[in-house]
Structures are given as C-alpha cells and as structure tokens.
Design a protein around this motif. Structure first.
Motif, PDB file in Angstrom:
ATOM      1  N   GLY A 349       0.812  -1.207   0.000  1.00 13.38           N
ATOM      2  CA  GLY A 349       0.000   0.000   0.000  1.00 13.38           C
ATOM      3  C   GLY A 349       0.847   1.258   0.000  1.00 13.38           C
ATOM      4  O   GLY A 349       0.539   2.230  -0.699  1.00 13.38           O
ATOM      5  N   ILE A 405      -6.573   2.662   0.977  1.00 15.44           N
ATOM      6  CA  ILE A 405      -5.374   1.834   0.836  1.00 15.44           C
ATOM      7  C   ILE A 405      -4.650   1.750   2.176  1.00 15.44           C
ATOM      8  O   ILE A 405      -4.426   2.767   2.844  1.00 15.44           O
ATOM      9  CB  ILE A 405      -4.437   2.424  -0.237  1.00 15.44           C
ATOM     10  CG1 ILE A 405      -5.098   2.314  -1.626  1.00 15.44           C
ATOM     11  CG2 ILE A 405      -3.084   1.725  -0.248  1.00 15.44           C
ATOM     12  CD1 ILE A 405      -4.290   2.919  -2.754  1.00 15.44           C
ATOM     13  N   TYR A 411      -1.231  -5.118  -2.997  1.00 17.91           N
ATOM     14  CA  TYR A 411      -2.177  -4.818  -4.064  1.00 17.91           C
ATOM     15  C   TYR A 411      -1.591  -5.221  -5.412  1.00 17.91           C
ATOM     16  O   TYR A 411      -0.430  -4.906  -5.715  1.00 17.91           O
ATOM     17  CB  TYR A 411      -2.502  -3.315  -4.074  1.00 17.91           C
ATOM     18  CG  TYR A 411      -3.169  -2.846  -2.815  1.00 17.91           C
ATOM     19  CD1 TYR A 411      -4.552  -2.894  -2.678  1.00 17.91           C
ATOM     20  CD2 TYR A 411      -2.410  -2.384  -1.737  1.00 17.91           C
ATOM     21  CE1 TYR A 411      -5.171  -2.471  -1.509  1.00 17.91           C
ATOM     22  CE2 TYR A 411      -3.011  -1.971  -0.556  1.00 17.91           C
ATOM     23  CZ  TYR A 411      -4.393  -2.013  -0.450  1.00 17.91           C
ATOM     24  OH  TYR A 411      -5.008  -1.611   0.713  1.00 17.91           O
TER      25      TYR A 411
END
Length: 454
Positions: A349, A405, A411
C-alpha cells in the motif's frame, strides 16, 4: 606478401522504418556487384530488429515481408533482435524465415526442450575464394523470462559465446560476431575475447562513425531506422590469411545516391500493409471521438482482463480517436501501435500510494518519450481504474473500490509493461512480483473489448 580486402556491410535496428530502405537496398546491391566485379569478397549482415509491428506491412504479414526485403538485397546472414523474438507468437516466429535466402545465426536461442529450431544455426562458416574461413556467430538480447513465456529458451550470451568460440577456434581464420546485445556488452566482449576480429552491434541504437577498436577487436554499429549503413574492411594476407588491417565507416543514408521513385516505394509498402489490415474486427454503436474516452475504455479493459482490482495507464497509448462505427485491424494499429504487453505488479500500500502521487503529477501530460516499446510521442496524463483520490485536511488519501489503501497491505495492479522499465516509476521497477502477458499487445485487449461491448 599479397593483400586482399574483405568487405562487410551491416544494418541494424531498422524497426520497419522504410524511409531510407529503397536507397539502402540499391546502395548495397550496387556495392555488392562492384566488389564482386573486382574479384573482392563481400558479406552482408543484419543485426536484428529489422521488423517492428508498428508498421502495417510488418504487422499484417508478421514480419514475413521483411524477410522478403532482406532476400531482395541478398543478405548473407542475420541475427534476431527482441522485436523478432518477443513481439511475435511462437508460430509466427517459427515461420518468419520460411522463405529466407540467407542464414539465421543465433547461438543462444533454443526451443523449450533445449533443441535449436531447424531455421537457426549457432554459427556459420563461410569459405572464401582464397580458402579463408570466416566464422559468423550470432547472439540476441537476454530477455529470457519473456522468451520462456512464448515457448522459447535463451542461454546466457557470454557463456554461450565461450562455448561456441571453443568449438570454432580451429575451424576459422576470422571470427565475426553479430551482437544484438547492446554497446556495453559489446565493449565487454571485445575486452574479454580478443580472438574475435569484428563485432557488429545493435539493440542500443548506437553509431560508430569510424568504428571503435578495443583490444584489437573492431566494433561497428549503424544506429537505428536505417539512418546509417555500416562498412567494415578487413585487409588480409592472402598467403597466411592473417588480418593485417581493419577499417570501419558508417555511411549517412541521407547522403547515399538518390533512387528515382524511392518515396513512392516507401508509400507503396505502407499501402500494401494497410490494404491487408482493412478487415473488420468490430462494429460499435457510436464512434469514439475522444482519445481520453478510448484510453479510459482501455484502462477499464486492462483491469478486467487481468482480473485485478485496479489499473492505470498513460493516455498517450491512444494516438487518435475512432470516428467510424466499423473498426478494422488497421484502425487498431493506428490507434495503439505499441508492442506493449499487459502486466500485473504486486505493490505494498505504501508503494502504491507513492506511485499514485507520482502519476498525478502534471509533468506526464507533455512529457516526450522514446523507447520502452512506446511508439507515440507524449506520455499524456495518467488514467486510473478502480482508484479514487480524495483531498482532505491532512492532504491526499487513496482508495481502491471504496476502501482506503492500507500501507502494509498488498495490491495487484495492472499496467502497461513499459512502466516496469527505465526510471518512470521506481517502486514498480523494484517490485519483485511482475507477471507479463504474452503475446497480447494493448491493442489486442482493445479489440477484445470492442468485440464484446454490450
């Protein structure tokens, strides 16, 4: 002592830029005839990336017309570059040289099971009229991961070179290396392997106007796009067959003799390819008259096709709009000509937030860029799918599909592969997890989307 000259002409990194090709072709054929008329030896080589799928004729024929053009000139041998190697499917590359009238030498290129395809030789030895034996070895850039995904295997170039040199050292009087490795590798090879007489270079688009000699090895390179033609002259003792002198020059193609109708021939090659690509691939309800709208459609498609939560790309990937309801292969090539593949990277993130911050900067809109597979001019603004940026009292905050986030979370992000190269996005370049999708280009995703619009 009787001295004889061996003439070696070389081209590289044409990238299907045929602006000078008629002139180059005429020049090389005329020089070949003149040398042979004077009973002088002449060899002609291309060092890879002759083809590039931005050009309609190359894209339509998957490079096979490039092979015909090389045949017409009378090349002795070629090696492959990354545009031959990793912008074609396995079948297209395996059939690229079916009708060749020259040798293809690539010592570090194999099928997945470790054998060489029938159209590849690691080296070729040419015996001249005076019985001199000239060994020609080829090497291509070590993009092993990409080749593997397409069904090929590469060996490490320098290790392969050592192996081949050991095999041919007793068989040859002179050694020429066709190297699609780049200037730094070529210079290192010259330092390490003085038994090589000539290194003809490519890949990094460098030019040696009068050659460069390192450790007794002469290096030649002719830039890109057919802007130059290289010429190496080896003067040998015809009795001992030892090389006594080495000279090099790069001819500026703009200064080569004009050929009547050359512009028409260039246009004819383009129109020939265009005609082959005027096949309908989709019908759309309404034309897309905005590059930004098309770029957003491509970004949306990139995310769904890669099956991840978010994606981003640069608007400059789309070069023009789609003004007609009927979409052809030529339209797709004109809109998105880049040999750029979809890619997924895994970021924390914290890393992703830095990437987003950088992507939001205004500099991208008018940034000019060359290379990395990009065939446009300006990067253009960055376009996101699945990402939301909110402005608050404490600055910017970032969300993916409505959820903020988290710095420590991971991710997966879909992007064009060009973002993983160079210094565009350091966090992306450093990412350990990258998955490249081959052989699909970004325009293939756009085709798929247009064919499946609801």
């Amino acid at each position: 002592m009787t001295l004889e000259d061996i003439h070696i002409y070389h081209t590289n990194d044409l990238h299907s830029h045929f602006e000078h090709w008629t002139r180059i072709s005429s020049f090389l054929q005329r020089r070949k005839y003149l040398h042979q008329s004077a009973n002088e030896e002449v060899l002609l080589f291309d060092i890879g990336d002759h083809m590039d799928r931005w050009h309609p004729l190359t894209d339509a024929t998957r490079g096979k017309r490039n092979t015909e053009l090389l045949n017409e000139v009378g090349y002795t041998a070629v090696t492959i570059g990354n545009n031959e190697g990793i912008t074609l499917s396995f079948e297209d590359l395996d059939t690229l040289y079916q009708r060749r009238r020259f040798d293809v030498v690539v010592a570090n290129f194999f099928t997945a099971n470790g054998t060489r395809p029938q159209w590849v030789k690691p080296y070729q030895i040419y015996e001249l009229k005076n019985k001199a034996r000239v060994a020609v070895i080829g090497l291509t850039a070590y993009f092993s991961h990409f080749y593997k995904q397409l069904g090929w295997t590469l060996s490490e170039p320098l290790e392969e070179l050592k192996h081949q040199l050991a095999e041919i050292k007793e068989k040859a009087d002179m050694i020429i290396l066709l190297s699609h490795l780049g200037i730094h590798d070529d210079e290192a090879i010259a330092e390490q392997f003085p038994e090589i007489d000539v290194i003809l270079g490519a890949h990094t688009h460098h030019v040696f106007h009068e050659g460069k000699e390192i450790n007794g090895v002469i290096l030649g390179a002719a830039g890109k796009y057919g802007m130059f033609v290289g010429h190496i002259t080896l003067t040998i003792d015809s009795e001992t067959l030892h090389v006594r002198k080495k000279r090099a020059i790069a001819y500026d193609s703009n200064q080569l003799p004009y050929v009547e109708g050359e512009k028409e021939e260039e246009n004819q090659l383009y129109e020939e390819g265009k005609a082959l690509l005027l096949t309908e691939v989709a019908r759309i309800g309404e034309p897309y008259r905005s590059r930004e709208v098309l770029a957003r459609l491509l970004c949306e498609t990139l995310r769904s096709w890669c099956n991840v939560d978010s994606a981003f790309l640069n608007e400059g990937l789309i070069l023009r709009d789609l003004p007609n309801e009927t979409v052809t292969e030529y339209d797709l090539l004109s809109i998105c000509p880049h040999p750029i593949n979809p890619t997924v990277v895994d970021l924390s993130g914290a890393e992703y937030q830095e990437v987003i911050r950088l992507a939001l900067e205004e500099k991208w809109r008018n940034m000019m860029i060359k290379g990395l597979g990009f065939r446009g001019t300006f990067m253009g603004q960055m376009i996101f799918e699945g990402v939301e940026v909110k402005h608050g009292k404490n600055g910017l905050s970032f969300y993916i599909n409505g959820k903020q986030i988290e710095r420590e979370a991971r991710y997966k992000v879909a992007i064009p592969d060009m973002f993983t190269f160079g210094q565009l996005f350091p966090e992306i370049r450093r990412a350990e997890y990258k998955v490249y999708f081959f052989p699909e280009f970004m325009r293939d995703l756009l085709r798929w989307k247009l064919q499946n619009l609801q």
